[in-house]
Design an enzyme around this catalytic site. Sequence first.
Site, PDB file in Angstrom:
ATOM      1  N   ARG A   1       7.117   0.123   2.485  1.00  0.00           N
ATOM      2  CA  ARG A   1       6.881  -1.133   3.409  1.00  0.00           C
ATOM      3  C   ARG A   1       5.404  -1.912   2.775  1.00  0.00           C
ATOM      4  O   ARG A   1       4.740  -1.369   1.980  1.00  0.00           O
ATOM      5  CB  ARG A   1       6.404  -0.603   4.756  1.00  0.00           C
ATOM      6  CG  ARG A   1       5.026   0.416   4.767  1.00  0.00           C
ATOM      7  CD  ARG A   1       5.381   1.254   6.199  1.00  0.00           C
ATOM      8  NE  ARG A   1       4.233   2.258   6.216  1.00  0.00           N
ATOM      9  CZ  ARG A   1       4.530   3.284   5.883  1.00  0.00           C
ATOM     10  NH1 ARG A   1       5.477   4.059   5.156  1.00  0.00           N
ATOM     11  NH2 ARG A   1       3.369   4.454   5.802  1.00  0.00           N
TER      12      ARG A   1
ATOM     13  N   ARG B   1       0.774  -1.306  -0.067  1.00  0.00           N
ATOM     14  CA  ARG B   1      -0.151   0.054  -0.033  1.00  0.00           C
ATOM     15  C   ARG B   1       0.830   1.204  -0.048  1.00  0.00           C
ATOM     16  O   ARG B   1       0.618   2.086  -0.488  1.00  0.00           O
ATOM     17  CB  ARG B   1      -0.826   0.062   1.082  1.00  0.00           C
ATOM     18  CG  ARG B   1      -2.087   1.064   1.225  1.00  0.00           C
ATOM     19  CD  ARG B   1      -2.858   0.893   2.533  1.00  0.00           C
ATOM     20  NE  ARG B   1      -3.050  -0.426   3.138  1.00  0.00           N
ATOM     21  CZ  ARG B   1      -3.965  -1.355   2.824  1.00  0.00           C
ATOM     22  NH1 ARG B   1      -4.588  -1.120   1.934  1.00  0.00           N
ATOM     23  NH2 ARG B   1      -3.973  -2.523   3.462  1.00  0.00           N
ATOM     24  N   TYR B   2       1.985   1.242   0.569  1.00  0.00           N
ATOM     25  CA  TYR B   2       2.865   2.293   0.610  1.00  0.00           C
ATOM     26  C   TYR B   2       4.150   2.025   0.108  1.00  0.00           C
ATOM     27  O   TYR B   2       4.659   0.796   0.115  1.00  0.00           O
ATOM     28  CB  TYR B   2       3.188   2.594   2.297  1.00  0.00           C
ATOM     29  CG  TYR B   2       1.696   3.050   3.138  1.00  0.00           C
ATOM     30  CD1 TYR B   2       1.503   4.272   2.942  1.00  0.00           C
ATOM     31  CD2 TYR B   2       0.972   2.055   4.038  1.00  0.00           C
ATOM     32  CE1 TYR B   2       0.245   4.627   3.857  1.00  0.00           C
ATOM     33  CE2 TYR B   2       0.332   2.246   4.599  1.00  0.00           C
ATOM     34  CZ  TYR B   2      -0.427   3.494   4.597  1.00  0.00           C
ATOM     35  OH  TYR B   2      -1.471   3.907   5.450  1.00  0.00           O
TER      36      TYR B   2
ATOM     37  N   ASP C   1      -8.392   4.740   8.542  1.00  0.00           N
ATOM     38  CA  ASP C   1      -8.094   3.776   7.435  1.00  0.00           C
ATOM     39  C   ASP C   1      -9.121   4.041   6.445  1.00  0.00           C
ATOM     40  O   ASP C   1     -10.318   3.824   6.556  1.00  0.00           O
ATOM     41  CB  ASP C   1      -8.027   2.285   7.661  1.00  0.00           C
ATOM     42  CG  ASP C   1      -6.710   1.870   7.119  1.00  0.00           C
ATOM     43  OD1 ASP C   1      -6.441   2.038   6.265  1.00  0.00           O
ATOM     44  OD2 ASP C   1      -6.087   1.095   8.034  1.00  0.00           O
TER      45      ASP C   1
ATOM     46  N   LYS D   1      -3.759   5.005   5.913  1.00  0.00           N
ATOM     47  CA  LYS D   1      -4.182   5.740   6.954  1.00  0.00           C
ATOM     48  C   LYS D   1      -4.224   7.217   6.995  1.00  0.00           C
ATOM     49  O   LYS D   1      -3.226   7.552   6.283  1.00  0.00           O
ATOM     50  CB  LYS D   1      -3.529   5.307   8.330  1.00  0.00           C
ATOM     51  CG  LYS D   1      -3.627   3.635   8.539  1.00  0.00           C
ATOM     52  CD  LYS D   1      -2.890   3.324   9.839  1.00  0.00           C
ATOM     53  CE  LYS D   1      -2.927   1.783   9.943  1.00  0.00           C
ATOM     54  NZ  LYS D   1      -2.610   0.899   8.945  1.00  0.00           N
TER      55      LYS D   1
END
Length: 357
Positions: free
Chosen positions: A93, A89-90, A308, A315
Amino acid sequence: MKALHSVSDLVATGLMTPEAGDAVRTVAERYAVAVTPYLRETLAGRTDPADPLYAQYVPAPAEGYTAPEEREDPIGDVARSPVKGIVHRYPDRVLLKPLHACAVYCRFCFRREMVGPGGEALTAEELDAALAYIREHEEVWEVVVTGGDPLLLSPRRLRGIVEALSAMPHVGVLRLHSRIPAADPDRVTPELVEALTSPDLATWIAVHVNHADELTPPVRAALARLIDGGIPLVGQTVLLKGINDSHAALEALFRGLVRNRVKPYYLHHPDLAAGTSHFRPTLAEGRALVKGLRGRLSGLCQPTYVLDIPGGHGKAPAAESWVEPSVDADGDGSGDGGGDGGYRVTDFTGRVHGYRG
């Protein structure tokens, strides 16, 4: 003593009356039930559906209602999964989900449609493919192992994941999210702690705790074993209506965590998981609660309140802003700030001050 995995088990052990069991059988057919032997002892005598521990683990009829806005995959894991077992998602990470089973099944879980007994776990080949994805993406600096509960894995299997990640020079941090220390503390053995540590990788654990009553002597001892073994801990909490949605409850929890060397990290606004609307305060109620904690607790005890974003968009900090642009930069009511570099700053008592800078 055995774990409880059904409504019949809950009734047989006195945690539910037969009538209460009949009222939730349909719910339990859809959403998994599990109560560890430790929690079975802890919950003994706490059969009030409004009890802050009981309500987290024992199914309730309200779970049978799905609100229109609720989703099967509320935070969009599927949309961000390039390889089975990976959520990216990021940029820096990824999530690694080696299994979908848990020691307990929280009644508000955002992955409740995906986890359960017999829940899909990665095969050896699928785990290798997930690790290969991390190896090939050198922008990944942090790997968050979740699931399911990763601490259900044997120390041998956890050691294999740690060793694989340790061999990737671009991976600096391993973070595991777990309910085990609070729900099955005896599982936190020296062997488990040793399996999670590596000189080439910083291992952190995010411990899921929602109420100060969960910080019993066995839980505190499990937290100490992890910390004394060299693993720093942060706390992850869900804001839950009727369980911890008061200043007193949150103060006691966050102070209790810090007293046990756990830094409160995230306070989650509940996700839009099916059958969980009875746990979900409004965002306005959550923001007011968090704002009221600022002057009551030290910075060590302050988590970040997060929402979220549904659909897999990550988030977002959800707390109210304490600093806002103002046309009255000096706070004297004259309006001479002109909106050019002027701000209104609210202190913990609610008083507003001007600031220019």
